[in-house]
Design an enzyme around this catalytic site. Structure first.
Site, PDB file in Angstrom:
ATOM      1  N   GLN A 164      24.056  40.169  48.869  1.00 21.78           N
ATOM      2  CA  GLN A 164      23.224  41.033  49.721  1.00 21.78           C
ATOM      3  C   GLN A 164      22.659  40.287  50.927  1.00 21.78           C
ATOM      4  OE1 GLN A 164      21.001  42.721  46.122  1.00 21.78           O
ATOM      5  NE2 GLN A 164      20.991  44.430  47.544  1.00 21.78           N
TER       6      GLN A 164
ATOM      7  N   CYS B 168      18.099  50.278  46.004  1.00 19.46           N
ATOM      8  CA  CYS B 168      18.821  49.037  46.307  1.00 19.46           C
ATOM      9  C   CYS B 168      18.475  48.606  47.724  1.00 19.46           C
ATOM     10  CB  CYS B 168      20.318  49.286  46.185  1.00 19.46           C
ATOM     11  SG  CYS B 168      21.326  47.826  46.501  1.00 19.46           S
ATOM     12  N   LEU B 169      18.195  47.324  47.919  1.00 21.13           N
ATOM     13  CA  LEU B 169      17.832  46.834  49.251  1.00 21.13           C
ATOM     14  C   LEU B 169      18.980  47.011  50.252  1.00 21.13           C
ATOM     15  CD1 LEU B 169      15.787  43.605  48.413  1.00 21.13           C
ATOM     16  CD2 LEU B 169      14.938  45.890  49.001  1.00 21.13           C
TER      17      LEU B 169
ATOM     18  N   GLY C  21      14.826  42.750  42.705  1.00 22.14           N
ATOM     19  CA  GLY C  21      16.047  42.020  42.382  1.00 22.14           C
ATOM     20  C   GLY C  21      16.941  41.899  43.599  1.00 22.14           C
TER      21      GLY C  21
ATOM     22  N   HIS D 149      26.429  44.114  41.321  1.00 21.35           N
ATOM     23  CA  HIS D 149      26.606  43.581  42.687  1.00 21.35           C
ATOM     24  C   HIS D 149      27.584  42.417  42.695  1.00 21.35           C
ATOM     25  CE1 HIS D 149      23.930  45.666  45.408  1.00 21.35           C
ATOM     26  NE2 HIS D 149      22.877  45.505  44.605  1.00 21.35           N
TER      27      HIS D 149
ATOM     28  N   HIS E 158      22.091  46.278  37.166  1.00 16.85           N
ATOM     29  CA  HIS E 158      22.266  46.638  38.572  1.00 16.85           C
ATOM     30  C   HIS E 158      22.714  45.407  39.377  1.00 16.85           C
ATOM     31  CE1 HIS E 158      20.651  48.718  42.381  1.00 16.85           C
ATOM     32  NE2 HIS E 158      20.901  47.476  42.773  1.00 16.85           N
ATOM     33  N   GLU E 159      22.056  44.260  39.122  1.00 19.04           N
ATOM     34  CA  GLU E 159      22.369  43.048  39.898  1.00 19.04           C
ATOM     35  C   GLU E 159      23.731  42.462  39.508  1.00 19.04           C
ATOM     36  OE1 GLU E 159      20.685  42.617  42.440  1.00 19.04           O
ATOM     37  OE2 GLU E 159      18.978  43.868  41.863  1.00 19.04           O
TER      38      GLU E 159
HETATM   39 NI    NI Z   1      21.042  46.519  44.641  1.00 16.92          NI
END
Ligand code: NI
Length: 173
Positions: free
Chosen positions: A51, A94-95, A46, A140, A136-137
């Protein structure tokens, strides 16, 4: 579909509240393409637009977890309209916080309203990894990170580590 550089903590961009998409155009479609390229390359399941530095309410997902098929999903202006009282604990990463994983407790099921790549509205129910990933997304898009759901002690430790890493990167540049 160029792969874009990822934004890492402690970059303050990750704290921005992303703006709703007003309609689909060439720029938003290009953004979605770049997000998929960046997400698959990472690899991740995701990604939120912020990001890669774009404060728009756009999320790309692929929770298929299979190597041979891809199930890409684009969520424009996603919104949770209901969540279960029941919680589920799942390990998240998380990226924007590479190589760090921790268990987070979130509602087990959610109902999600979103627009697809053609700006058509949908409402679906999600559970399991899919529900966790969606929450989670969407966090963000509201400037919230999964480490915000951990204890202050754990969060401070992660932030300190990544602040140090960012400083090292800056020194090398
Ligand atoms: Ni993340």
């Amino acid at each position: 579909m160029p792969v874009k550089p990822l934004v890492f903590i402690p970059d303050s961009q990750l704290r921005l509240i992303s703006k709703p998409v007003q309609g689909m155009d060439k720029d938003v479609r290009r953004l979605v393409d770049d997000m998929f390229a960046t997400m698959y390359k990472a690899p991740g399941i995701g990604l939120a637009a912020i990001q890669i530095g774009e404060p728009l309410r756009v999320v790309t997902l692929d929770v298929s977890r299979r190597d041979d098929t891809q199930e890409p999903m684009t969520l424009i202006n996603p919104e949770i309209t209901w969540h279960s009282e029941e919680l589920r604990e799942m390990e998240e990463g998380c990226l924007s916080i590479p190589d760090y994983y921790a268990s987070v407790e979130r509602p087990d099921k959610v109902r999600l309203k979103y627009r697809d790549i053609d700006f058509k509205e949908h409402e679906i129910e999600a559970d399991g990894v899919f529900a966790t990933c969606i929450q989670h997304e969407i966090d963000h898009l509201n400037g919230i990170l999964f480490i915000d759901h951990l204890s202050k002690l754990k969060r401070d430790r992660v932030m300190k580590k990544f602040t140090k890493l960012a400083r090292q990167r800056d020194d090398e540049a």
